[in-house]
Scaffold this motif. Structure first.
Motif, PDB file in Angstrom:
ATOM      1  N   GLU A  21      52.603 -54.945 -96.290  1.00  0.00           N
ATOM      2  CA  GLU A  21      51.588 -55.116 -95.533  1.00  0.00           C
ATOM      3  C   GLU A  21      51.611 -53.488 -94.973  1.00  0.00           C
ATOM      4  N   ASP A  22      53.105 -52.832 -94.306  1.00  0.00           N
ATOM      5  CA  ASP A  22      52.954 -51.780 -94.233  1.00  0.00           C
ATOM      6  C   ASP A  22      52.987 -50.824 -95.427  1.00  0.00           C
ATOM      7  N   ALA A  70      50.602 -51.216 -97.866  1.00  0.00           N
ATOM      8  CA  ALA A  70      49.658 -51.286 -97.785  1.00  0.00           C
ATOM      9  C   ALA A  70      48.606 -51.011 -97.079  1.00  0.00           C
ATOM     10  N   LYS A  71      48.814 -50.737 -95.557  1.00  0.00           N
ATOM     11  CA  LYS A  71      48.218 -49.465 -94.857  1.00  0.00           C
ATOM     12  C   LYS A  71      48.651 -47.714 -94.815  1.00  0.00           C
ATOM     13  N   TYR A  72      50.115 -47.308 -95.048  1.00  0.00           N
ATOM     14  CA  TYR A  72      50.060 -46.019 -95.732  1.00  0.00           C
ATOM     15  C   TYR A  72      49.422 -46.333 -97.252  1.00  0.00           C
ATOM     16  N   TYR A  73      49.496 -46.832 -97.790  1.00  0.00           N
ATOM     17  CA  TYR A  73      48.272 -46.521 -99.048  1.00  0.00           C
ATOM     18  C   TYR A  73      47.526 -46.568 -98.953  1.00  0.00           C
ATOM     19  N   THR A  74      46.940 -46.859 -97.997  1.00  0.00           N
ATOM     20  CA  THR A  74      45.347 -47.016 -97.697  1.00  0.00           C
ATOM     21  C   THR A  74      45.033 -45.678 -96.955  1.00  0.00           C
ATOM     22  N   GLU A  75      45.621 -45.260 -95.627  1.00  0.00           N
ATOM     23  CA  GLU A  75      45.934 -44.325 -95.024  1.00  0.00           C
ATOM     24  C   GLU A  75      46.230 -42.881 -95.970  1.00  0.00           C
ATOM     25  N   HIS A  76      46.325 -43.118 -96.923  1.00  0.00           N
ATOM     26  CA  HIS A  76      46.811 -41.696 -97.260  1.00  0.00           C
ATOM     27  C   HIS A  76      46.841 -42.228 -99.349  1.00  0.00           C
ATOM     28  N   LEU A 105      45.675 -54.203-104.707  1.00  0.00           N
ATOM     29  CA  LEU A 105      45.619 -53.248-103.948  1.00  0.00           C
ATOM     30  C   LEU A 105      45.214 -51.512-104.736  1.00  0.00           C
ATOM     31  N   GLN A 142      56.142 -58.497 -94.641  1.00  0.00           N
ATOM     32  CA  GLN A 142      55.551 -57.432 -93.827  1.00  0.00           C
ATOM     33  C   GLN A 142      55.724 -55.670 -94.407  1.00  0.00           C
TER      34      GLN A 142
END
Length: 111
Positions: free
Chosen positions: A59-60, A62-68, A108, A56
């Motif tokens: 995944e958190d 990875a989401k932050y990375y792709t959004e920023h 990633l 988790q």
């Protein structure tokens, strides 16, 4: 946490890397006038205390990375990968679960 435990040597390695490498990345300070690099240690400690699950957390991130993406220049991406590898091998080498997460991290950060 990929192997369900964090050894003191892994924590010591994280603290060493923060002081040796992360403090030099930028001059950002948090609202308490402490170098923002120390937030890495604070978040790591918080996740340990609150039973953060490895998958988790990844995944958190990875989401932050792709959004920023703009927050992650090449120097920071290299330091993230180096930090993860150093922590993983700091106690008894890198195990299979850690290798899987490290491979996912490498994929990633490559994009």
């Amino acid at each position: 946490m990929t192997d369900r435990t964090v050894h003191i040597k892994e924590l010591d390695k994280l603290r060493e890397i923060i002081r040796k490498s992360w403090l030099a990345v930028d001059d950002l300070e948090d609202r308490y006038n402490a170098d923002a690099a120390y937030q890495i240690e604070t978040v790591f400690d918080w996740l340990l205390e609150n039973d953060g699950e490895s998958e988790q957390c990844f995944e958190d991130f990875a989401k932050y990375y792709t959004e920023h993406l703009k927050l992650f220049p090449e120097q920071v991406k290299i330091l993230i990968a180096d930090t993860a590898h150093s922590i993983a091998k700091s106690f008894s080498g890198t195990n299979k679960a850690e290798l899987i997460i490290l491979a996912k991290l490498a994929l990633l950060l490559r994009d």
